[in-house]
Motif scaffolding. Structure first.
Motif, PDB file in Angstrom:
ATOM      1  N   ARG A  30       1.396  -1.698  -0.188  1.00 28.71           N
ATOM      2  CA  ARG A  30       0.101  -0.329   0.029  1.00 28.71           C
ATOM      3  C   ARG A  30       0.712   1.265  -0.048  1.00 28.71           C
ATOM      4  N   LEU A  31       2.026   1.109   0.500  1.00 32.96           N
ATOM      5  CA  LEU A  31       2.694   2.270   1.085  1.00 32.96           C
ATOM      6  C   LEU A  31       3.470   2.624  -0.316  1.00 32.96           C
ATOM      7  N   GLN A  32       4.241   1.961  -0.976  1.00 35.86           N
ATOM      8  CA  GLN A  32       4.654   1.513  -2.525  1.00 35.86           C
ATOM      9  C   GLN A  32       3.374   2.397  -3.660  1.00 35.86           C
ATOM     10  N   LEU A  33       2.354   1.798  -3.198  1.00 36.15           N
ATOM     11  CA  LEU A  33       1.292   2.398  -4.557  1.00 36.15           C
ATOM     12  C   LEU A  33       0.871   3.981  -4.177  1.00 36.15           C
ATOM     13  N   CYS A  34       0.822   4.138  -2.434  1.00 34.25           N
ATOM     14  CA  CYS A  34       0.571   5.431  -2.584  1.00 34.25           C
ATOM     15  C   CYS A  34       1.902   6.571  -3.132  1.00 34.25           C
ATOM     16  N   GLY A  35       3.208   5.837  -2.607  1.00 35.33           N
ATOM     17  CA  GLY A  35       4.455   6.542  -3.254  1.00 35.33           C
ATOM     18  C   GLY A  35       4.317   6.189  -4.693  1.00 35.33           C
ATOM     19  N   ALA A  36       3.818   5.443  -4.956  1.00 34.29           N
ATOM     20  CA  ALA A  36       3.670   6.041  -6.798  1.00 34.29           C
ATOM     21  C   ALA A  36       2.721   6.953  -7.579  1.00 34.29           C
ATOM     22  N   LEU A  37       0.983   6.575  -6.769  1.00 29.83           N
ATOM     23  CA  LEU A  37       0.662   7.389  -7.392  1.00 29.83           C
ATOM     24  C   LEU A  37       0.724   9.453  -6.643  1.00 29.83           C
ATOM     25  N   CYS A  38       1.514   8.964  -5.517  1.00 34.75           N
ATOM     26  CA  CYS A  38       2.091  10.701  -5.528  1.00 34.75           C
ATOM     27  C   CYS A  38       3.110  11.102  -6.697  1.00 34.75           C
ATOM     28  N   LEU A  39       4.088  10.058  -6.921  1.00 31.13           N
ATOM     29  CA  LEU A  39       5.289  10.933  -7.873  1.00 31.13           C
ATOM     30  C   LEU A  39       4.174  11.089  -9.158  1.00 31.13           C
ATOM     31  N   VAL A  40       3.449  10.503  -9.651  1.00 33.23           N
ATOM     32  CA  VAL A  40       2.733  10.601 -10.243  1.00 33.23           C
ATOM     33  C   VAL A  40       1.995  11.989 -11.097  1.00 33.23           C
ATOM     34  N   GLY A  41       1.132  11.678  -9.266  1.00 32.68           N
ATOM     35  CA  GLY A  41       0.922  13.432  -9.093  1.00 32.68           C
ATOM     36  C   GLY A  41       1.398  14.839  -8.517  1.00 32.68           C
ATOM     37  N   SER A  42       3.184  14.605  -8.522  1.00 31.52           N
ATOM     38  CA  SER A  42       3.752  15.571  -8.528  1.00 31.52           C
ATOM     39  C   SER A  42       3.955  16.313 -10.264  1.00 31.52           C
ATOM     40  N   ILE A  43       4.164  15.035 -10.896  1.00 27.35           N
ATOM     41  CA  ILE A  43       3.972  15.513 -12.230  1.00 27.35           C
ATOM     42  C   ILE A  43       3.010  16.619 -12.875  1.00 27.35           C
ATOM     43  N   ALA A  44       1.699  15.869 -12.042  1.00 28.09           N
ATOM     44  CA  ALA A  44       0.639  17.079 -13.005  1.00 28.09           C
ATOM     45  C   ALA A  44       0.695  18.032 -12.416  1.00 28.09           C
ATOM     46  N   LEU A  45       1.093  18.158 -11.432  1.00 27.44           N
ATOM     47  CA  LEU A  45       1.093  19.014 -10.698  1.00 27.44           C
ATOM     48  C   LEU A  45       2.532  20.324 -10.831  1.00 27.44           C
ATOM     49  N   ARG A  46       2.792  19.469 -11.169  1.00 26.20           N
ATOM     50  CA  ARG A  46       4.026  20.196 -12.275  1.00 26.20           C
ATOM     51  C   ARG A  46       4.011  21.232 -13.357  1.00 26.20           C
ATOM     52  N   LEU A  47       3.551  20.389 -13.960  1.00 26.40           N
ATOM     53  CA  LEU A  47       2.281  20.425 -15.463  1.00 26.40           C
ATOM     54  C   LEU A  47       1.590  21.830 -15.081  1.00 26.40           C
ATOM     55  N   ARG A  48       0.989  21.395 -14.107  1.00 19.22           N
ATOM     56  CA  ARG A  48       0.182  22.873 -14.045  1.00 19.22           C
ATOM     57  C   ARG A  48       0.898  24.072 -13.367  1.00 19.22           C
ATOM     58  N   LEU A  49       1.437  24.062 -13.055  1.00 23.59           N
ATOM     59  CA  LEU A  49       2.393  25.179 -12.252  1.00 23.59           C
ATOM     60  C   LEU A  49       3.213  25.359 -13.294  1.00 23.59           C
TER      61      LEU A  49
END
Length: 363
Positions: A219-238
């Motif tokens: 679960r931690l591994q999946l949450c970490g991977a999803l947060c990485l993808v989310g950081s990419i989306a936030l970086r593209l947005r910002l």
């Protein structure tokens, strides 16, 4: 929790908050100073864990504390270190990934002092870090079937292509390398989802029976991977300016914390879960060879026998069991030590002749 552990945790979380504040206030020197603290704390936690859990750690500590001559001490330390390197820890790839992340965060000093633009070195080290995490997660995703992994990776590739298409080539500097980074992050998420969500129940139970399936870690591994993808989306947005905004940096640090903690849990695997009778009566573990099927069948019979009361008369090969029933003796001859049942066998008559006997049929 020891004082050192509390200090490491406090430093790690406070460095994330300080880094986000310094980015928001446009203090580049302070932000560059606080950037690598989080990764260094995670790396220190993993290394301290190995100092107490690795089998070669006591010999290395004794060699370092030795009061012998410097030349002899160097020989002993080298021998102990060679023994440690010969058996790498289970969290080896996580340690490499966090170390690469620390180098990635330290590259911000290149831009502060005007030596070179930090975006490209940061992208190279970040890609290496994610790839190390992907190598660490690869055995977990192998629990899923080939079709499930193909579907998950196809979805990840489509998401990575969408993220790469939204990148600004001038802001990235290396569009091809940025696409590899996006694909690695989406692949890590796909592989983690395969291990936790798409693996068949039989394979999960089989891995849990060997102590190799830890739902907390996955679960931690999946949450970490999803947060990485989310950081990419936030970086593209910002916008990709100085590694993006504070929210993107926070998501990236959260991902790194979760992935480092999943590596820490590798050294604290749960106890093997025995296959219960209810589980083995349903879907058995996938055994594709003869020995695996025999072991699975034997476990099922043992689980059923554990729920049934024992017989009044037991087989005794030492001839010390007294008078026993003929029917129970015949049943014990039909099964071998592996639990395999004979379909037929040859019975010797008093005259020396043999006759074919089928279990359960009339003599």
């Amino acid at each position: 929790m020891t004082l050192l552990a509390k200090l490491i945790l406090a430093t790690a979380f406070s460095s994330v908050a300080l880094h986000a504040v310094f980015i928001g206030l446009s203090f580049p020197i302070a932000a560059a100073l606080a950037a690598p603290l989080h990764a260094l704390c995670c790396l220190l936690a993993l290394l301290l864990q190995q100092s107490s859990h690795h089998q070669g750690a006591p010999a290395l500590r004794d060699a370092l504390r030795s009061t012998s001559a410097p030349a002899d001490k160097a020989v002993h330390v080298a021998a102990a270190w060679q023994a440690v390197a010969a058996s790498p820890p289970q969290s080896f790839w996580h340690i490499l990934a966090v170390a690469a992340a620390a180098v990635q965060d330290s590259c911000g000093w290149l831009g502060v002092w005007g030596w070179m633009a930090p975006e490209l070195p940061q992208l190279v080290c970040g890609t290496a870090s994610v790839m190390f995490f992907l190598v660490a997660a690869w055995p977990d995703g192998a629990l899923a079937t080939l079709q499930a992994r193909a579907i998950a990776w196809a979805a990840g590739a489509l998401l990575a292509a969408h993220l790469a298409a939204a990148d600004d080539p001038e802001a990235v500097g290396a569009p091809a390398l940025a696409a590899v980074y996006d694909l690695s992050c989406c692949g890590l998420a796909a592989q983690s989802a395969c291990a936790l969500l798409l693996a068949p129940a039989g394979r999960r139970r089989a891995a849990a029976s060997r102590g190799g399936y830890d739902r907390r870690r996955l679960r931690l591994q999946l949450c970490g991977a999803l947060c990485l993808v989310g950081s990419i989306a936030l970086r593209l947005r910002l916008g990709r300016v100085a590694r993006g905004g504070a929210l993107a940096v926070g998501a990236e640090r959260a991902a790194r914390s979760a992935l480092a903690l999943s590596g820490w849990l590798l050294e604290h695997a749960p106890n093997p879960e025995p296959l219960s009778g209810d589980d083995t009566d349903g879907e058995a573990e996938p055994a594709h060879d003869l020995d695996g099927r025999r072991q699975a069948n034997r476990r099922r019979r043992e689980a059923r026998a554990a729920r049934e009361p024992p017989p009044l008369l037991l087989d005794s090969w030492g001839m010390q069991g007294g008078v026993q029933g003929h029917e129970w003796a015949d049943v014990s001859l039909v099964d071998d030590q592996d639990g395999d049942e004979a379909h037929e066998f040859w019975e010797a008559s008093p005259g020396g002749a043999f006759k074919r006997v089928v279990p359960g049929s009339d003599r």
